[in-house]
Design a protein around this motif. Structure first.
Motif, PDB file in Angstrom:
ATOM      1  N   PHE A  88      13.073   4.662   4.779  1.00 39.36           N
ATOM      2  CA  PHE A  88      12.209   4.636   3.612  1.00 39.36           C
ATOM      3  C   PHE A  88      11.626   6.014   3.341  1.00 39.36           C
ATOM      4  O   PHE A  88      11.438   6.828   4.243  1.00 39.36           O
ATOM      5  CB  PHE A  88      11.117   3.568   3.726  1.00 39.36           C
TER       6      PHE A  88
ATOM      7  N   TYR B 252       9.004   6.448   0.731  1.00 42.93           N
ATOM      8  CA  TYR B 252       7.641   6.369   0.208  1.00 42.93           C
ATOM      9  C   TYR B 252       6.955   5.157   0.826  1.00 42.93           C
ATOM     10  O   TYR B 252       7.580   4.116   1.030  1.00 42.93           O
ATOM     11  CB  TYR B 252       7.620   6.213  -1.315  1.00 42.93           C
ATOM     12  N   ALA B 253       5.669   5.308   1.093  1.00 37.97           N
ATOM     13  CA  ALA B 253       4.893   4.185   1.620  1.00 37.97           C
ATOM     14  C   ALA B 253       3.506   4.215   0.995  1.00 37.97           C
ATOM     15  O   ALA B 253       2.868   5.268   0.928  1.00 37.97           O
ATOM     16  CB  ALA B 253       4.788   4.266   3.138  1.00 37.97           C
TER      17      ALA B 253
ATOM     18  N   SER C 233      -0.200   1.927   1.016  1.00 39.37           N
ATOM     19  CA  SER C 233      -0.965   0.816   1.572  1.00 39.37           C
ATOM     20  C   SER C 233      -2.442   1.074   1.356  1.00 39.37           C
ATOM     21  O   SER C 233      -2.900   2.219   1.408  1.00 39.37           O
ATOM     22  CB  SER C 233      -0.690   0.647   3.070  1.00 39.37           C
TER      23      SER C 233
ATOM     24  N   SER D  65      -2.247   3.099   8.698  1.00 35.34           N
ATOM     25  CA  SER D  65      -1.099   2.653   9.481  1.00 35.34           C
ATOM     26  C   SER D  65      -1.601   2.207  10.855  1.00 35.34           C
ATOM     27  O   SER D  65      -1.947   3.038  11.695  1.00 35.34           O
ATOM     28  CB  SER D  65      -0.087   3.794   9.632  1.00 35.34           C
TER      29      SER D  65
ATOM     30  N   TYR E 160       8.276   0.016  14.650  1.00 35.90           N
ATOM     31  CA  TYR E 160       7.663   1.078  13.857  1.00 35.90           C
ATOM     32  C   TYR E 160       8.112   2.451  14.357  1.00 35.90           C
ATOM     33  O   TYR E 160       8.435   3.337  13.571  1.00 35.90           O
ATOM     34  CB  TYR E 160       6.136   0.982  13.931  1.00 35.90           C
TER      35      TYR E 160
ATOM     36  N   ASN F 187      13.155   8.236   9.985  1.00 36.31           N
ATOM     37  CA  ASN F 187      12.802   8.833   8.705  1.00 36.31           C
ATOM     38  C   ASN F 187      12.583  10.334   8.832  1.00 36.31           C
ATOM     39  O   ASN F 187      12.100  10.831   9.839  1.00 36.31           O
ATOM     40  CB  ASN F 187      11.541   8.174   8.144  1.00 36.31           C
TER      41      ASN F 187
ATOM     42  N   LEU G 177       9.302  11.724   3.966  1.00 39.54           N
ATOM     43  CA  LEU G 177       8.493  10.528   3.765  1.00 39.54           C
ATOM     44  C   LEU G 177       7.110  10.901   3.239  1.00 39.54           C
ATOM     45  O   LEU G 177       6.412  11.727   3.821  1.00 39.54           O
ATOM     46  CB  LEU G 177       8.345   9.763   5.084  1.00 39.54           C
TER      47      LEU G 177
ATOM     48  N   THR H 182       3.389   9.340   2.264  1.00 45.82           N
ATOM     49  CA  THR H 182       2.548   8.180   2.527  1.00 45.82           C
ATOM     50  C   THR H 182       1.207   8.332   1.832  1.00 45.82           C
ATOM     51  O   THR H 182       0.578   9.391   1.901  1.00 45.82           O
ATOM     52  CB  THR H 182       2.308   8.013   4.042  1.00 45.82           C
TER      53      THR H 182
ATOM     54  N   HIS I 103      -2.407   6.086   1.660  1.00 44.39           N
ATOM     55  CA  HIS I 103      -3.079   4.912   2.203  1.00 44.39           C
ATOM     56  C   HIS I 103      -4.574   4.977   1.951  1.00 44.39           C
ATOM     57  O   HIS I 103      -5.136   6.030   1.639  1.00 44.39           O
ATOM     58  CB  HIS I 103      -2.792   4.754   3.701  1.00 44.39           C
TER      59      HIS I 103
ATOM     60  N   GLU J  37       0.417  -3.575   0.001  1.00 41.43           N
ATOM     61  CA  GLU J  37       1.195  -2.440   0.482  1.00 41.43           C
ATOM     62  C   GLU J  37       2.615  -2.559  -0.045  1.00 41.43           C
ATOM     63  O   GLU J  37       3.103  -3.655  -0.320  1.00 41.43           O
ATOM     64  CB  GLU J  37       1.206  -2.389   2.010  1.00 41.43           C
TER      65      GLU J  37
ATOM     66  N   ASN K 107       6.602  -0.434   0.456  1.00 38.22           N
ATOM     67  CA  ASN K 107       7.448   0.643   0.955  1.00 38.22           C
ATOM     68  C   ASN K 107       8.683   0.729   0.069  1.00 38.22           C
ATOM     69  O   ASN K 107       9.188  -0.295  -0.412  1.00 38.22           O
ATOM     70  CB  ASN K 107       7.872   0.383   2.402  1.00 38.22           C
TER      71      ASN K 107
END
Length: 488
Positions: free
Chosen positions: A305, A307-308, A310, A314, A341, A348, A352, A354, A356, A418, A420
């Motif tokens: 993945f 892009y993330a 949330s 994490s 995880y 990744n 990536l 992220t 959050h 969230e 992903n």
């Protein structure tokens, strides 16, 4: 001059504000301010924010100027597209674990009994009659069929079908199947157009239905142009079909024909099923509770993945350095999840990104209990351990180099969103409430992927997140404030 510059100049003129004194009083660059007012150059969002902060204008006037600024900066379509994603996420926030079959969006106090006096073909000439007829079709199907099958395409009033299906299903032990065909939109030449908004609207309507509906929901899609309802036009602009009835609905949804004949209904169902064979299911996975963890371990751990997003931190990163100091015997699910995880993280690349938020961190800093389902398996951490974990997590933010902290505090400490984004076309969306997953879907559709990527970048462009450099320090600052101000 642009509409933004024209309106801004009007505010300056009506309030007798001169460029030079205003620039000197606010510390803004005089030349940039002058070029902005004359429409020669559009400055940064932060520059405009500072200008608006110092103008004697009402909240509504400010919002209108901000709207004009964004329209000029990113274009009308992009603005509405981003608003559509924001609206979808706010809609998800309204979902809750306590949502029952009879409370999809709003309570339904409607009932209609089938009448023997109804004609074989009944013209529907008014919108109110259309809504009554939609509900009548569902009630009739429950009253007359051993299994309930409803076929429909995607139109505004289909909401009433969903409402009635949920309500009737809550009172019946019958097997219920909802078969829906929707028309999504491809983006042309890699440009995000109106179609992206349509795709988001489909998700916004479908996921709440998934939460409340206890039957089988088969949602399939095909592509068409912005101005043409491709799937519907193959049968009728809009339609609803049961085992014994067909309702054909006009494009404006105010009129139609109700045909009450089993043979005709059978013919229409066969045609819909024929079309359906060429359409791909929109949801590759639908799950709740422990099904989600199993799916994460089985499927998503094998994907890459990029892009993330949330509203929570994490959790694996938060506990990773502490896990060796805790007794995890008997909680294999935690070991498996953390191992999964770590596999995903290793797989990744540095690309990536992220974003959050701080969901659950107030509770964690005060009680030592982890947010989400972890609380069911892991006991409370001591204050000393919490402080170590907070600083370890801040180091993770710094070292990742592409992690951003949302500026906005969570509006709810119960509902978490969230998503992903995987391998250029996979979208995993999860909504949890009160520590349990209530709606999780995996969508393999590239246009939805594109519009969510655009939304994440818009959070950075519009400074809804702290910079990479600020995020780690702000994370520590917020956590320490939770502890100090709440007696943690």
């Amino acid at each position: 001059m642009s509409e933004f510059s024209t309106e801004l100049k009007r505010v300056f003129d009506e309030n007798g504000i001169k460029i030079y004194p205003f620039a000197e009083g606010t510390g803004l660059d005089r030349t940039t301010l002058q070029r902005m007012n004359s429409g020669k150059k559009l400055p940064s969002r932060q520059f405009v924010k500072t200008v608006l902060d110092h103008l004697p204008i009402s909240t509504s006037e400010r919002e209108y100027l901000e709207y004009l600024f964004y329209i000029e900066k990113i274009g009308l379509k992009a603005y509405h597209r981003r608003c559509a994603v924001k609206d979808m996420m706010e809609n998800f926030c309204e979902l809750s674990k306590s949502m029952t079959e009879s409370s999809y969006r709003r309570k339904i106090d409607f009932s209609i009994e089938p009448s023997e006096e109804r004609k074989w073909i009944t013209p529907i000439l008014m919108e109110v009659d259309m809504i009554d007829t939609l509900r009548y079709m569902v009630i009739d199907a429950f009253n007359s069929m051993k299994e309930v099958h409803i076929y429909l395409n995607n139109f505004n009033h289909s909401f009433y079908i969903m409402q009635q299906l949920i309500q009737e299903n809550s009172k019946s032990n019958k097997k219920v199947f909802c078969h829906q065909l929707v028309n999504l939109q491809r983006n042309i030449h890699s440009n995000l157009g109106d179609g992206g908004i349509r795709n988001v609207e489909v998700l916004k309507n479908a996921i709440p239905f998934l939460v409340a509906f206890k039957g089988e929901y088969d949602l399939r899609y095909s592509y068409g142009s912005v101005d043409e309802n491709y799937l519907g036009s193959m049968i009728w602009p809009n339609y609803v079909i049961s085992q014994s009835k067909v309702l054909l609905i006009s494009s404006d949804e105010k009129s139609g024909l109700l045909i009450e004949d089993e043979e005709i209904a059978s013919s229409y169902r066969k045609e819909v099923c024929r079309i359906q064979k060429d359409c791909k299911p929109l949801f590759s996975f639908v799950g709740r509770d422990n099904e989600v963890v199993s799916y994460l371990l089985r499927e998503l751990s094998q994907k890459k993945f990029t892009y993330a997003f949330s509203q929570s931190v994490s959790i694996p990163e938060l506990v990773y350095n502490e896990m060796v100091k805790r007794d995890f015997d008997g909680v294999e699910i935690i070991r498996s999840y953390l191992g999964s995880y770590n596999h995903v993280k290793t797989k990744n690349s540095e690309k990536l990104m992220t974003i959050h938020g701080m969901y659950g961190m107030k509770k964690f800093t005060q009680t030592g209990l982890l947010p989400g389902f972890y609380e069911n398996y892991v006991g409370a951490y001591s204050k000393e351990a919490r402080i170590r974990m907070i600083h370890d997590y801040a180091n993770y933010i710094r070292e990742s180099g592409n992690t951003y902290l949302l500026k906005e505090e969570p509006s709810s400490e119960e509902t978490l969103i969230e998503f992903n984004l995987f391998d250029q076309n996979g979208v995993y969306i999860c909504i949890s409430h009160d520590q349990e997953y209530i709606a999780c879907v995996y969508v393999e559709e590239s246009e939805t992927y594109d519009i969510l990527v655009d939304y994440l970048h818009s959070l950075i462009d519009e400074e809804k997140v702290y910079s990479k450099e600020e995020s780690a320090n702000k994370f520590i600052e917020k956590c320490m404030n939770y502890m100090e101000n709440q007696g943690g």
